[in-house]
Design a protein around this motif. Sequence first.
Motif, PDB file in Angstrom:
ATOM      1  N   ALA A  52     -44.055 -22.031  37.384  1.00  0.00           N
ATOM      2  CA  ALA A  52     -44.494 -22.109  38.787  1.00  0.00           C
ATOM      3  C   ALA A  52     -44.421 -23.545  39.297  1.00  0.00           C
ATOM      4  CB  ALA A  52     -45.913 -21.567  38.918  1.00  0.00           C
ATOM      5  N   ALA A  53     -44.797 -24.500  38.439  1.00  0.00           N
ATOM      6  CA  ALA A  53     -44.738 -25.910  38.837  1.00  0.00           C
ATOM      7  C   ALA A  53     -43.300 -26.331  39.110  1.00  0.00           C
ATOM      8  CB  ALA A  53     -45.356 -26.786  37.748  1.00  0.00           C
ATOM      9  N   MET A  54     -42.377 -25.924  38.231  1.00  0.00           N
ATOM     10  CA  MET A  54     -40.969 -26.258  38.430  1.00  0.00           C
ATOM     11  C   MET A  54     -40.409 -25.592  39.688  1.00  0.00           C
ATOM     12  SD  MET A  54     -39.611 -28.392  36.287  1.00  0.00           S
ATOM     13  CE  MET A  54     -37.882 -27.989  36.516  1.00  0.00           C
ATOM     14  N   GLU A  55     -40.738 -24.319  39.887  1.00  0.00           N
ATOM     15  CA  GLU A  55     -40.235 -23.599  41.052  1.00  0.00           C
ATOM     16  C   GLU A  55     -40.734 -24.221  42.352  1.00  0.00           C
ATOM     17  OE1 GLU A  55     -41.524 -19.668  40.241  1.00  0.00           O
ATOM     18  OE2 GLU A  55     -39.810 -19.164  38.970  1.00  0.00           O
ATOM     19  N   SER A  56     -41.995 -24.652  42.362  1.00  0.00           N
ATOM     20  CA  SER A  56     -42.560 -25.279  43.551  1.00  0.00           C
ATOM     21  C   SER A  56     -41.809 -26.562  43.908  1.00  0.00           C
ATOM     22  CB  SER A  56     -44.043 -25.589  43.317  1.00  0.00           C
ATOM     23  OG  SER A  56     -44.579 -26.368  44.367  1.00  0.00           O
ATOM     24  N   VAL A  57     -41.521 -27.370  42.897  1.00  0.00           N
ATOM     25  CA  VAL A  57     -40.824 -28.634  43.130  1.00  0.00           C
ATOM     26  C   VAL A  57     -39.384 -28.382  43.572  1.00  0.00           C
ATOM     27  CG1 VAL A  57     -39.892 -30.654  41.937  1.00  0.00           C
ATOM     28  CG2 VAL A  57     -42.289 -30.018  41.625  1.00  0.00           C
ATOM     29  N   ILE A  58     -38.733 -27.407  42.963  1.00  0.00           N
ATOM     30  CA  ILE A  58     -37.361 -27.065  43.356  1.00  0.00           C
ATOM     31  C   ILE A  58     -37.323 -26.621  44.821  1.00  0.00           C
ATOM     32  CG2 ILE A  58     -35.521 -25.365  43.019  1.00  0.00           C
ATOM     33  CD1 ILE A  58     -36.185 -25.501  39.985  1.00  0.00           C
ATOM     34  N   LYS A  59     -38.290 -25.807  45.213  1.00  0.00           N
ATOM     35  CA  LYS A  59     -38.351 -25.340  46.601  1.00  0.00           C
ATOM     36  C   LYS A  59     -38.534 -26.513  47.561  1.00  0.00           C
ATOM     37  CE  LYS A  59     -40.820 -22.159  49.673  1.00  0.00           C
ATOM     38  NZ  LYS A  59     -41.942 -21.186  49.796  1.00  0.00           N
ATOM     39  N   LYS A  60     -39.401 -27.456  47.208  1.00  0.00           N
ATOM     40  CA  LYS A  60     -39.624 -28.619  48.070  1.00  0.00           C
ATOM     41  C   LYS A  60     -38.346 -29.450  48.198  1.00  0.00           C
ATOM     42  CE  LYS A  60     -44.592 -29.116  47.213  1.00  0.00           C
ATOM     43  NZ  LYS A  60     -45.661 -29.953  46.618  1.00  0.00           N
ATOM     44  N   PHE A  61     -37.640 -29.585  47.089  1.00  0.00           N
ATOM     45  CA  PHE A  61     -36.393 -30.351  47.124  1.00  0.00           C
ATOM     46  C   PHE A  61     -35.379 -29.677  48.040  1.00  0.00           C
ATOM     47  CE2 PHE A  61     -32.036 -30.822  45.506  1.00  0.00           C
ATOM     48  CZ  PHE A  61     -31.882 -32.196  45.611  1.00  0.00           C
ATOM     49  N   GLU A  62     -35.237 -28.352  47.923  1.00  0.00           N
ATOM     50  CA  GLU A  62     -34.276 -27.628  48.746  1.00  0.00           C
ATOM     51  C   GLU A  62     -34.639 -27.696  50.226  1.00  0.00           C
ATOM     52  OE1 GLU A  62     -32.513 -24.208  45.764  1.00  0.00           O
ATOM     53  OE2 GLU A  62     -34.395 -23.796  46.833  1.00  0.00           O
ATOM     54  N   GLU A  63     -35.942 -27.724  50.520  1.00  0.00           N
ATOM     55  CA  GLU A  63     -36.369 -27.849  51.916  1.00  0.00           C
ATOM     56  C   GLU A  63     -36.012 -29.230  52.475  1.00  0.00           C
ATOM     57  OE1 GLU A  63     -40.496 -27.001  51.702  1.00  0.00           O
ATOM     58  OE2 GLU A  63     -40.236 -24.820  51.721  1.00  0.00           O
ATOM     59  N   GLU A  64     -36.124 -30.247  51.642  1.00  0.00           N
ATOM     60  CA  GLU A  64     -35.817 -31.610  52.073  1.00  0.00           C
ATOM     61  C   GLU A  64     -34.321 -31.869  52.085  1.00  0.00           C
ATOM     62  OE1 GLU A  64     -36.731 -35.953  50.215  1.00  0.00           O
ATOM     63  OE2 GLU A  64     -38.501 -34.750  50.733  1.00  0.00           O
TER      64      GLU A  64
END
Length: 431
Positions: free
Chosen positions: A58-70
């Motif tokens: 979940a921690a990795m997925e959250s960070v990946i999502k933030k990166f893709e949004e940016e």
Amino acid sequence: MKTYVKSFLFITILSVLLIGCSSDDSSNESGSNDGGDEGSGEVTLSLYSTVTNESDQAAMESVIKKFEEEHSDINIDYNFPAGEYESQLRVKMAANDMPDLFDTHGWAKNRYGEYTMDLSDMDWVENLDPSLETIFTDEEGKVYAYPINQAKDGLTYNKNILDEYGVEPPETFDEFMTALETIKEESDGEVTPFWFAGSEFGAFGQYFDQFATPLLITHPDHDYSEELLDGSFDWEPYTFLPEKLLEMQEKELLNVDALTAQVHEQTQLFAQGKIAFVMATVPINAVQELNPDTELGVMPVPAIHEGGEQSWIGGERHTMAVWKDSEHPEEAKAFIEFISQPDIVKELAEGTALPAGLTNASADIYYQPYYDEYSDVMVEPYFDRVFLPSGMWEPMGTAGQELLSGSLDPEGVSEKMKDEYTRLLEQEASE
């Protein structure tokens, strides 16, 4: 009739012209680029990680999502293969077709070094924790991977249960066995003293790997490091570990489904007070979401020989390397630059309940008081990473599965280890 034919021909010709124009426009404006849309500028990066439990994922997925949004022009196709990670990466190495981003999970230099891009020109390097410098860098200054977190492995225990039954965290293996038996008796079998998610061979690999250090390395009278490194170790002393694991099974100190239990079950069982000890660091967040009253503790690996000392087993845990032949190196490095930001460093450290690999952020780690309590305990490197040839992790773990299923006896486990050790050493020598 003539009018109908003329109309039909006109419509047909017009349709052909329109289709032709549509096809021309399509070929000019879009195309495939490794899963990305060339016209829109999108790039898709493949990412493989060894994170297994739900909280880490979940921690990795959250960070990946933030990166893709940016970075709206970069997509990440992430994979968490769990127990299949090593076998999948071996196939990819053999084909020289690695993921753009991948976890070196303890083998940044020795196994994956020739596949990794040098990251020494990145800004985050100046914040690399000094204790990790020799793990991630070489004499020429190459930086092999980015450290998401760092490991201090031992045993995680349910503090509520130990307190209830008056059990102190054991310092020796004998005390550990006594603690397991006490918990079984005092709980009338309602609590599993020592729990394994043995459907994945790595669960037993952790047991053998971590206990091998106090058994074979750290005690001066039982130090086989030279024999292990020069290939002359005969493996008879190793038999102690499978003997004890089998003894635990026979005394019903392990979960009855040790060979089929899965990692995701661990969180709920801890929250229910059904587990006392596991051979892994457990993310507390997921457990306390189910039961806020659950308190977990961590402790170093107990000493085995008389006069021996406890050991943390540690070093490199989760990382992110860039494949040197990636078609999208700048985009891959952009992801690493993103996760090296202090707020993301903190998020990943806290999400995985492990110390950060960089010094640019202060993470609120649940287990920090325990790390402080055992601050005088030495951190030893993982046994297999230093003393065994590449490829030994799988036979080490599967031998545990075969032992508990009755396919091997303790001596057979040591014999299997000897055969695989010899075979892989000869394979390395011939390459």
